[in-house]
Design an enzyme around this catalytic site. Sequence first.
Site: not given
Length: 247
Positions: A12-14, A143, A157, A161
């Site tokens: 998820g580096a973009s 998170s 979510y 996490k």
Amino acid sequence: MNFQGKTVLVTGASRGIGEKIAEEFAKRGANIVLNYHQSKKRAEELKIRLISEYKVKVCAIKADISQEEEIEEMIEKALETFSTIDVLVNNAGIAIDTTYEDKTKENFMRTIEVNLVGTFLVTKKVGEIMKKQKKGAIINISSTNGIDTEYIESLDYDASKAGVISLTKNLAKYFGPEIRVNAIASGWVETEMTQELAQEFKNKETDKIILNRFALPEEIAKVVAFLASEDASYITGSIIRVDGGTK
């Protein structure tokens, strides 16, 4: 903290936190594998910028981390370029916030599939490489939502996490002592996603933070780099809160 000659894979580096994590490692001399799913243009732009600014080797590889076949292809391509993976940062994740009444099984399962199962799958594949090397560092991005700042709109979510935190502790036991596994539980971070929040809500959330502001993505990235470095050589199985002192 010098990562000269090391290879770092960031999922998820973009954009957002992932982009800053990749840049932080590039600043410190690491070669970077940029994983992306949909944002090819942004990933390629980041690749060009990191190569230009930091004179490191970078490759951008598309993969949906919830799909084992795509993960395997990504790792094969990464190894063709760099031969090893020294650091894995499991950053990729999604959030599908809705009212409780609008929650669906499909959305709930997709969130778990990417955030939790995806983290497990990438770690399993990269972990095989690290075990052969008998060294490596894995950092999972969780998170505070997985600990004690739950929201009904993001219960799927939050559950994912919380799962990442449990996964981190189990993996640390499994991969030790050669490979260290830690997680960061971040609070609110200034990203494109949080910029879309209503200002009234942001003000309310900021009031709960001792430092009275959201984190910058690069502040999360610096902690990731620390956990991957030899400066953190005696830290594993830990969940590091980076939340500005949320009250």
